[in-house]
Structures are given as C-alpha cells and as structure tokens.
Write a protein that holds these residues in place. Structure first.
Motif, PDB file in Angstrom:
ATOM      1  N   GLN A 132       0.830  -1.207   0.000  1.00 58.99           N
ATOM      2  CA  GLN A 132       0.000   0.000   0.000  1.00 58.99           C
ATOM      3  C   GLN A 132       0.863   1.255   0.000  1.00 58.99           C
ATOM      4  O   GLN A 132       0.528   2.254  -0.654  1.00 58.99           O
ATOM      5  N   GLN A 135       2.042   1.684  -3.510  1.00 60.41           N
ATOM      6  CA  GLN A 135       0.976   2.232  -4.348  1.00 60.41           C
ATOM      7  C   GLN A 135       0.865   3.744  -4.173  1.00 60.41           C
ATOM      8  O   GLN A 135       0.766   4.487  -5.156  1.00 60.41           O
ATOM      9  N   ASN A 155      -1.273  -1.160 -10.800  1.00 63.17           N
ATOM     10  CA  ASN A 155      -1.894  -2.489 -10.652  1.00 63.17           C
ATOM     11  C   ASN A 155      -1.083  -3.564 -11.361  1.00 63.17           C
ATOM     12  O   ASN A 155      -0.961  -4.687 -10.863  1.00 63.17           O
ATOM     13  N   LYS A 162       2.828 -10.028  -7.035  1.00 64.84           N
ATOM     14  CA  LYS A 162       2.020 -11.058  -6.378  1.00 64.84           C
ATOM     15  C   LYS A 162       2.151 -12.396  -7.098  1.00 64.84           C
ATOM     16  O   LYS A 162       2.195 -13.455  -6.454  1.00 64.84           O
ATOM     17  N   ARG A 181      -3.641 -10.544  -0.073  1.00 63.78           N
ATOM     18  CA  ARG A 181      -4.890  -9.833   0.212  1.00 63.78           C
ATOM     19  C   ARG A 181      -4.860  -8.364  -0.225  1.00 63.78           C
ATOM     20  O   ARG A 181      -5.814  -7.627   0.032  1.00 63.78           O
ATOM     21  N   VAL A 182      -3.793  -7.939  -0.865  1.00 62.58           N
ATOM     22  CA  VAL A 182      -3.710  -6.553  -1.324  1.00 62.58           C
ATOM     23  C   VAL A 182      -4.705  -6.337  -2.465  1.00 62.58           C
ATOM     24  O   VAL A 182      -4.728  -7.089  -3.435  1.00 62.58           O
ATOM     25  N   LYS A 183      -5.522  -5.315  -2.348  1.00 57.90           N
ATOM     26  CA  LYS A 183      -6.543  -5.038  -3.346  1.00 57.90           C
ATOM     27  C   LYS A 183      -5.994  -4.138  -4.447  1.00 57.90           C
ATOM     28  O   LYS A 183      -5.107  -3.322  -4.217  1.00 57.90           O
ATOM     29  N   GLN A 184      -6.552  -4.299  -5.637  1.00 54.42           N
ATOM     30  CA  GLN A 184      -6.151  -3.456  -6.756  1.00 54.42           C
ATOM     31  C   GLN A 184      -6.772  -2.069  -6.629  1.00 54.42           C
ATOM     32  O   GLN A 184      -7.824  -1.891  -6.019  1.00 54.42           O
ATOM     33  N   GLU A 186      -8.662   1.230  -8.079  1.00 57.45           N
ATOM     34  CA  GLU A 186      -9.750   1.413  -9.046  1.00 57.45           C
ATOM     35  C   GLU A 186      -9.200   2.089 -10.297  1.00 57.45           C
ATOM     36  O   GLU A 186      -8.481   3.096 -10.202  1.00 57.45           O
TER      37      GLU A 186
END
Length: 342
Positions: A132, A135, A155, A162, A181-184, A186
């Motif tokens: 994070q 990012q 992403n 990953k 569990r890292v989310k992309q 938007e």
C-alpha cells in the motif's frame, strides 16, 4: 518459548506485554512493528523473525511447540530465509516465465516494486502495508515521463509482484504469500479521444518519415503496436486486401484476418518490397519521442499511439461494419473489452 515484538525505532525486541519500549516509543500502537518468536533448540536460545503478522507468529510458534513435544526436527520458516532479491532472481530464471512474450515488462514491474521495498528484505518482513505504501508512492511521484504513474500501471506492477509470490508458494520456496490480500486500485482507463479525418491529416503531416507508415496503419486498422512494427510481407494479401496474422503474432494467441482499405493498399504498394519478403518496416522499435513531438505540433493534447486503435475501430463502425466483423478484426474475445473501444 514466546512471541516478541520489535520496536520500529530502536529495534529492541521485548515481550508482547510491554506497552512502552525502553526508548519511549509506544510499541503497541506502532504500525510497522515486526514479530519474532523465541525458542530453545538443543539448549541454545533461538530467535526467528516472522514479519508483521501477529497471527503468523502465533502459528509458527505452535508449529515449533508441536515439533518440540513430538521430538521432531524444527523446520525453519521458509519466508524468513529468502530475500526479495533472491526470490526475484529465482522467479525470472524459470523457463515458463522466460518464454513469455511479456517477460521484459514482467521483470521491469517486479524490479520497480523490489527497489521500493528493498532487495535485501526477507519475505517474512513484507506485509500488505508495504504494498500500500508502494501504491501511494507510485501515484504521487513523477516518473520519467514527468507525471505520476496511473492506477492501471501500478496495478500491473503489484500483480506481477504477487504472481512471483504465488509461483514461489506453488514450488514450496515460501510458506505463505504475505501480499495476497492486497486489493487493486480502481481504474478508469476508458479512452474516449477520437480523431476526425481533419485532425488525423494534421497529425499525419507532422509525423516524421520514420513513423508515418505505422501511424497510417494504426488509424485505419485495429492492430496493436507490436503487430504493426513486426509486420512482414508474407502476412499481407494484396490481391484480396487482407492482413493475416497467425496466433503466434497476436496478444490472445488467436489468428485473425484484417481487411484494409484503398489508402492502405496504395501505401503498401508504394513501399519497396524485397524479392524474398521480410519485414515491412526497417525499424521495429517505436520512436515515442517522434510521435509525442508530432502530437504536440498538431495540438492534440494527451493523445497516445494506442488511441489510434480506438480510432480504427470507430472508422470500421462508421464504414458500416457490424459488431462481429469489427470484433474479429480487432481480436477482442469479450464484449466487455470491446465496449471500452467502441
């Protein structure tokens, strides 16, 4: 045996019950603390770094306690003995990875993330918070193009990183994927910039001779940049006015036939054609600097080469071709992907 927590300031390790470190830092509220486990192996005190997950430390401690009670050898945590740099080198040396056409792009993505996290960091030290942080950094720091990376680019960086951990997990190199569990982020990568015939002619006239051909083909035919630059005469059917690409030349590995109009036909027959065939364009790398210069001179703003693919699809639609013919020519397999261009 027990779990220790490491102070992020002074690196002193103490028990979980301690609220304030000797340096005065409130350990319990620190967000970047690392967990260790402590146990005795053959009478010698041993400490093992687990990472930033307390639950992972508890699970590892239970494994050690069970192995000790059953008088078995204690297997060391695999995530604690391999660094990010070593994991990257192993992954990029796999034959199934090296044979991918996107290998260079994958390696670059992993390198960008590894440089931010630190090559010498152990896999057990990586947490979702680190990704994070990466990012946020990528979205706020200017790249070599003078602007921050877009969410879609970030992403791709994270997805390849990953994938490296997932492959290492499959091969038994590591025990857990700490970033699964890292989310992309938007994305909003739908492009709506289309050129009129007049705007294209202005752009075309400002293009150097080196890029005029690829730009002309990209505006009228829904082909990707690599498909155009690596075009060979054997793929061109001048008699029936088709370009036929084999599966090894397309992104989705499915061959397709692309019809071309009279202007493309006139351009192709004007080119010198070797007796034994070969590449249509001598230079098979894209001169982005020349294209950006032409775009700026034409006053088109943030127009990219890939936007020409949108223009080509729109041109086919305006010429009266139906949905299925255009999809077949562009190579889109799904309606969702096609709608982003249409």
């Amino acid at each position: 045996m027990g779990i220790l927590v490491e102070c992020p300031n002074c690196k002193i390790r103490s028990s979980l019950s301690r609220r304030v470190c000797k340096c005065g830092n409130k350990v319990r509220k620190a967000g970047s603390r690392n967990y260790w486990i402590e146990y005795y192996l053959k009478g010698k005190r041993t400490r093992e770094r687990i990472g930033r997950s307390k639950s992972a430390a508890e699970n590892r401690l239970r494994e050690v306690q069970t192995a000790t009670a059953e008088d078995r050898n204690i297997q060391k945590n695999k995530n604690a003995v391999i660094t990010i740099g070593a994991l990257r080198d192993w992954y990029l040396d796999l034959p199934e990875v090296k044979q991918k056409r996107s290998f260079k792009a994958m390696a670059k993505c992993i390198e960008i993330v590894s440089d931010h996290l630190g090559e010498k960091k152990y896999a057990s030290q990586i947490s979702p918070a680190d990704i994070q942080s990466f990012q946020r950094n990528r979205l706020s720091t200017n790249t070599i193009w003078g602007r921050p990376a877009k969410p879609a680019t970030v992403n791709r960086n994270v997805a390849n990183f990953k994938a490296m951990f997932n492959r290492a997990l499959d091969y038994g190199i590591i025990e857990i994927n700490p970033v699964i569990r890292v989310k992309q982020l938007e994305e909003n990568n739908v492009r709506e910039r289309l050129l009129s015939e007049e705007e294209f002619e202005v752009l075309y006239n400002h293009c150097s001779a080196q890029i005029k051909g690829p730009v002309l083909i990209a505006y009228y035919l829904p082909m990707r940049q690599a498909e155009i630059l690596n075009l060979v005469w054997g793929e061109i059917d001048l008699k029936n006015q088709f370009i036929r690409l084999g599966g090894q030349r397309t992104k989705n590995k499915t061959g397709r036939a692309i019809p071309f109009n009279q202007r493309i036909f006139n351009y192709l027959i004007s080119l010198p054609r070797p007796v034994h065939g070969g590449y249509v364009f001598e230079q098979r790398w894209w001169n982005r600097r020349e294209f950006v210069k032409a775009v700026n001179m034409a006053g088109l703003g943030e127009f990219t080469f890939h936007d020409l693919r949108h223009c080509a699809i729109n041109n086919l639609r305006l010429a009266g071709n139906d949905h299925f013919v255009i999809k077949q020519a562009s190579g889109h397999k799904t309606d969702s992907a096609f709608q982003r261009y249409n």
